[in-house]
Design a protein around this motif. Structure first.
Motif, PDB file in Angstrom:
ATOM      1  N   ALA A  62       0.827  -1.320  -0.072  1.00  0.00           N
ATOM      2  CA  ALA A  62      -0.020  -0.284  -0.042  1.00  0.00           C
ATOM      3  C   ALA A  62       0.826   1.215  -0.052  1.00  0.00           C
ATOM      4  N   GLU A  90      -5.165  -0.032  -2.563  1.00  0.00           N
ATOM      5  CA  GLU A  90      -5.184   0.621  -1.403  1.00  0.00           C
ATOM      6  C   GLU A  90      -3.942   1.393  -1.274  1.00  0.00           C
ATOM      7  N   THR A 106      -8.261   4.505  -0.377  1.00  0.00           N
ATOM      8  CA  THR A 106      -8.680   3.840  -1.684  1.00  0.00           C
ATOM      9  C   THR A 106      -8.513   4.854  -2.690  1.00  0.00           C
TER      10      THR A 106
END
Length: 146
Positions: A55, A137, A132
């Motif tokens: 992420a 993510e 998001t």
């Protein structure tokens, strides 16, 4: 009974051991000296560490970096201009006191979000923005001193 150097040494050692034991017992039973783990579910969080790394790499989806600065209203995070919507949460973690931790929803106004001054006590904070963007993510982390 004679009081010689050997007797004095034994008495001194017993006093020292008693002194140390007093503090060990006091520190382990007094609620004022809490010594918790950094997070409650430490091992469960460790299992998701690779997802956090991925992420954080997704920050490259943005054309610019996310910046932050201290203002009169609080701490302002500025996001780069994007084509799509950004949804998520902003978590603030206080290493010195877990009772001060809080999470707010990520609602951008003109590409910015302001963390209110009233909720930020002077000292170190770890900011974590989980969001998001474009179906992926994204995680932004930063440590600040307010």
């Amino acid at each position: 009974m004679k009081f010689n150097w050997g007797t004095g040494l034994v008495i001194g050692m017993c006093c020292f051991i008693g002194f140390i034991m007093f503090f060990v017992i006091k520190m382990s039973t007094d609620k004022k000296y809490e010594h918790d783990l950094v997070v409650e579910d430490y091992y469960g969080k460790e299992l998701h560490f690779q997802q956090e790394i991925d992420a954080e790499k997704n920050l490259s989806l943005f054309s610019e970096e996310i910046t932050g600065k201290k203002t009169t209203k609080g701490y302002e995070l500025t996001f780069p201009k994007t084509r799509g919507a950004i949804n998520g949460t902003v978590s603030l973690y206080r290493p010195s006191n877990k009772k001060l931790d809080f999470t707010i929803p990520l609602k951008l106004s003109e590409g910015k979000i302001v963390i209110p001054k009233e909720q930020l006590i002077d000292g170190r904070w770890d900011i974590s923005v989980e969001m998001t963007y474009q179906g992926k993510e994204v995680l932004f982390k930063k440590s600040i001193t307010y």
